[in-house]
Scaffold this motif. Structure first.
Motif, short mmCIF file in Angstrom:
data_model
loop_
_atom_site.label_atom_id
_atom_site.label_comp_id
_atom_site.label_asym_id
_atom_site.label_seq_id
_atom_site.Cartn_x
_atom_site.Cartn_y
_atom_site.Cartn_z
N TRP A 83 58.88 38.50 33.03
CA TRP A 83 57.50 37.99 33.29
C TRP A 83 56.59 39.58 33.15
CZ3 TRP A 83 56.24 40.56 37.76
CH2 TRP A 83 57.21 40.61 38.72
N ASP A 84 55.22 39.17 32.90
CA ASP A 84 54.35 40.18 33.10
C ASP A 84 53.16 40.03 33.99
OD1 ASP A 84 55.48 42.36 31.26
OD2 ASP A 84 55.40 40.70 29.73
N ALA A 85 52.64 40.33 34.89
CA ALA A 85 51.48 40.08 35.73
C ALA A 85 50.63 40.91 35.32
CB ALA A 85 51.95 40.24 37.21
N THR A 86 49.43 40.40 35.14
CA THR A 86 48.22 41.16 34.73
C THR A 86 47.04 41.01 35.91
OG1 THR A 86 47.48 39.77 33.10
CG2 THR A 86 48.82 41.62 32.33
N VAL A 87 45.97 41.90 35.51
CA VAL A 87 44.87 41.89 36.64
C VAL A 87 43.63 42.19 35.81
CG1 VAL A 87 45.15 44.04 37.33
CG2 VAL A 87 44.06 42.39 38.75
N TYR A 88 42.69 41.50 36.19
CA TYR A 88 41.09 41.58 35.45
C TYR A 88 40.27 41.21 36.40
CZ TYR A 88 40.72 36.55 34.49
OH TYR A 88 40.60 35.20 34.53
N SER A 89 38.87 41.53 36.55
CA SER A 89 37.79 41.47 37.65
C SER A 89 36.43 40.90 36.92
CB SER A 89 37.89 42.68 38.30
OG SER A 89 36.64 42.52 39.07
N THR A 90 35.88 40.30 37.51
CA THR A 90 34.28 40.15 37.37
C THR A 90 33.44 41.50 37.65
OG1 THR A 90 33.85 39.23 39.38
CG2 THR A 90 34.59 37.50 37.80
N ALA A 91 32.28 41.53 37.21
CA ALA A 91 31.55 42.65 37.85
C ALA A 91 31.28 41.99 39.35
CB ALA A 91 30.15 42.78 37.09
N PHE A 92 30.58 43.18 40.20
CA PHE A 92 30.52 42.84 41.59
C PHE A 92 28.85 42.80 41.68
CE2 PHE A 92 34.59 44.34 41.34
CZ PHE A 92 35.42 43.72 42.24
N ILE A 99 27.11 45.98 40.19
CA ILE A 99 28.07 47.11 40.06
C ILE A 99 29.33 46.74 38.96
CG2 ILE A 99 29.90 48.81 41.22
CD1 ILE A 99 28.32 48.30 43.97
N PRO A 100 29.20 47.64 37.83
CA PRO A 100 29.98 46.98 36.79
C PRO A 100 31.53 47.05 36.91
CG PRO A 100 29.24 49.20 36.26
CD PRO A 100 28.43 48.75 37.51
N VAL A 101 32.30 46.20 36.54
CA VAL A 101 33.80 46.27 36.64
C VAL A 101 34.40 47.28 36.29
CG1 VAL A 101 34.17 45.31 34.39
CG2 VAL A 101 35.76 44.57 36.40
N PRO A 134 40.92 51.46 35.34
CA PRO A 134 39.85 50.67 35.62
C PRO A 134 39.97 49.47 35.32
CG PRO A 134 39.06 52.58 34.15
CD PRO A 134 40.35 52.72 34.44
N LEU A 135 39.67 48.47 35.99
CA LEU A 135 39.68 47.03 35.82
C LEU A 135 38.77 46.49 34.42
CD1 LEU A 135 39.49 45.39 39.16
CD2 LEU A 135 41.53 45.39 37.79
N THR A 136 39.39 45.63 33.80
CA THR A 136 38.66 44.98 32.50
C THR A 136 37.97 43.56 33.16
OG1 THR A 136 40.37 43.77 31.90
CG2 THR A 136 40.03 46.01 31.02
N LEU A 173 21.50 48.94 48.36
CA LEU A 173 22.04 48.53 49.54
C LEU A 173 22.48 46.98 49.40
CD1 LEU A 173 19.87 50.31 52.34
CD2 LEU A 173 21.89 51.36 51.23
N GLY A 174 23.30 46.67 50.16
CA GLY A 174 23.68 45.28 50.06
C GLY A 174 25.14 45.00 50.03
N THR A 175 25.57 43.78 50.33
CA THR A 175 26.95 43.41 49.92
C THR A 175 27.24 42.87 48.60
OG1 THR A 175 27.21 42.66 52.53
CG2 THR A 175 29.02 41.78 50.88
N TYR A 176 28.44 43.55 48.14
CA TYR A 176 28.47 43.20 46.57
C TYR A 176 29.67 42.15 46.45
CZ TYR A 176 25.10 46.44 45.02
OH TYR A 176 23.58 46.90 44.96
#
Length: 185
Positions: A83-92, A99-101, A134-136, A173-176
């Motif tokens: 098996w292969d586990a991978t990870v990605y993300s949305t922008a914040f 804030i870009p991914v 870096p996340l994609t 400023l703020g919560t992302y």
């Protein structure tokens, strides 16, 4: 002569009654054939549901913290457990602010002690902080998080990845908020 014949018959009948009255001898062993089926399980991944608070930092700073335990369980029972586990993300985002991914890096670190089960080879995607990437932003371009090859039957592994956020100097400023997604195949 007739008396002898009667006596033999009486003796034969007595012996027959004695043989029938004796208890049966038990066999020294008895076999029972037993069967069962091993059925296919599944390949699953779990991660913290969140929200996970990584902390805070000023524009131009770096925020580093662990995400929480991610775990893979392979109970498919195949001739190999791969098996292969991978990870990605949305922008914040914070409303219209983003804030870009690519400003967020990931490193898996090694597996947690005692979490690897099954034979074969377990390989972290990024064993050390120097290996962070870096996340994609998509499942198609997701980065490696952890993998397993070889072995038979099933396997498990858990790790506690670290996220590194490089807060842009232009960030307001703020919560992302964003979503980090782990997947396994």
């Amino acid at each position: 002569m007739r008396k002898r014949f009667v006596m033999l018959t009486s003796a034969s009948a007595g012996a027959l009654m004695l043989a029938l009255a004796a208890p049966a001898m038990a066999a020294p062993e008895a076999d029972t054939i037993v069967t069962f089926d091993v059925t296919a399980g599944s390949l699953d991944i779990t991660a913290p549901a969140g929200p996970v608070d990584l902390g805070d930092g000023a524009p131009g700073s770096t925020i580093t913290n662990q995400l929480g335990v991610v775990a893979v369980s392979d109970t498919r029972g195949g001739a190999t457990s791969v098996w292969d586990a991978t990870v990605y993300s949305t922008a914040f985002t914070n409303g219209a602010l983003t804030i870009p991914v690519g400003a967020v890096s990931y490193w898996s670190g090694d597996s947690l002690p005692g979490s690897e089960t099954g034979g074969g080879t377990f390989t972290p995607g990024q064993p050390t902080t120097d290996d962070q990437v870096p996340l994609t932003g998509t499942a198609i371009t997701a980065i490696p998080a952890f993998s397993h090859s070889g072995g038979t039957g099933g396997s498990t592994a858990s790790w506690n990845p670290t996220l590194v956020v490089r807060v842009p100097i232009t960030a307001q400023l703020g919560t992302y908020t964003g979503t980090v997604t782990h997947q396994v195949a």
